[in-house]
Design an enzyme around this catalytic site. Structure first.
Site, short mmCIF file in Angstrom:
data_model
loop_
_atom_site.label_atom_id
_atom_site.label_comp_id
_atom_site.label_asym_id
_atom_site.label_seq_id
_atom_site.Cartn_x
_atom_site.Cartn_y
_atom_site.Cartn_z
N SER A 176 -73.95 0.04 -84.40
CA SER A 176 -74.72 -0.51 -85.50
C SER A 176 -73.83 -0.64 -86.74
CB SER A 176 -75.97 0.36 -85.74
OG SER A 176 -76.92 -0.32 -86.53
N ASP A 230 -83.08 -4.79 -78.15
CA ASP A 230 -82.82 -4.43 -79.55
C ASP A 230 -83.56 -5.40 -80.47
OD1 ASP A 230 -81.81 -3.64 -82.01
OD2 ASP A 230 -79.74 -3.50 -81.30
N HIS A 281 -82.25 -0.33 -79.69
CA HIS A 281 -81.33 0.11 -80.73
C HIS A 281 -81.27 1.65 -80.72
CE1 HIS A 281 -78.89 -1.26 -84.14
NE2 HIS A 281 -79.18 -0.10 -84.69
#
Length: 277
Positions: free
Chosen positions: A98, A224, A252
């Site tokens: 991320s 995600d 995620h």
């Protein structure tokens, strides 16, 4: 406690495996502490013949908190390089999740000479057209910080229901235990805001990524919704020669069910680009 220094910023780090082996540096996402790379996960990477290093980004965990300080992803990439300096490692494999993926991209742009390979996971390029959050995931991301430990834990469970991996990979009790551990180790919502500002300041890395020469693996979860898989696909499209792997059923997050596939995918990639420490 081992620490590295980048100017006035102190960075806490931990290592797994043999220091004589090539190094894999793991970089966390927004507000995420190094313990999110769970011990058993780090051990899986180490078992493939690597010294594994996890660290707390500035404004999280046991690293410096920077109230009133503006900084950039460049500064955060320099923190990562400082960890390598503290370990006496000239070049390393780096993997970021991320926000950590954006830091890895910035390392590849600004510090290519320190990298053996780069792996950008569940991340994006900074271009507005790619990797956008769904309205539901954005609402979770922008919600006010928890006012108690209990609320923090329950917010985490609710968030995973919005942008996490498929339900059969979730274990609410395990997820609650991990959230409690994170809250007890460090709760710094103001630091999350400063990290988010650093991401925004970096803007688009698209043109710079076209010139990256570091061997690149890009991974993303098919489920995600916090950073749409288009962000990963675009990252791989821009970096010359990059390999793209989409993990079916992953959101995620990084539940235990996906770790063996994740580690084996990465280890095969790293082996193809093996080099002395």
């Amino acid at each position: 406690m081992p620490t590295a220094r980048n100017g006035d910023v102190e960075i806490y780090f931990e290592t797994f495996g043999d220091s004589a082996n090539p190094t894999l540096l793991l970089i966390n996402g927004l507000g995420s502490q190094c313990i999110n790379y769970a011990d058993e996960w780090c051990e899986k990477f180490a078992a493939n013949g690597y010294q594994v290093v996890r660290f707390d980004n500035r404004d999280t965990g046991l690293s410096s908190k920077l109230e009133g300080v503006d900084y950039s992803l460049t500064d955060m990439a320099n923190d990562a390089a400082a960890v390598l300096d503290a370990l006496g490692v000239d070049r390393a494999h780096v993997m970021g999740l991320s926000m950590g993926g954006t830091i890895v991209q910035r390392l590849a742009i600004d510090h290519a000479d320190r990298l053996l390979t780069m792996t950008s996971v569940m991340s994006a390029t900074g271009e507005r057209e790619y990797g956008q959050s769904s309205p539901e995931a954005l609402a979770v991301l922008m919600s006010p910080p928890a006012s108690s430990r209990e609320e923090y834990v329950e917010n985490h469970i609710k968030a995973l229901a919005v942008y996490g991996s498929k339900p059969e990979w979730q274990d609410d009790e395990r997820n609650r235990a991990r959230a409690r551990a994170a809250y007890d180790r460090c709760f710094c919502p103001a630091g999350i805001g400063r990290q988010m500002a650093a991401i925004m300041r970096d803007g688009s890395r698209a043109e710079a990524l076209r010139d990256v020469k570091v061997p690149a693996l890009v991974m993303h979860g098919s489920r995600d919704t916090l950073i749409d898989p288009s962000g990963g696909r675009r990252t791989a499209e821009l970096i010359p020669g990059a390999t793209y792997v989409e993990l079916e059923g992953m959101g995620h997050d990084y539940p235990p069910a996906v770790r063996d596939q994740w580690v084996s995918t990465w280890a095969a990639f790293a082996q193809r680009h093996a080099s002395p420490r």
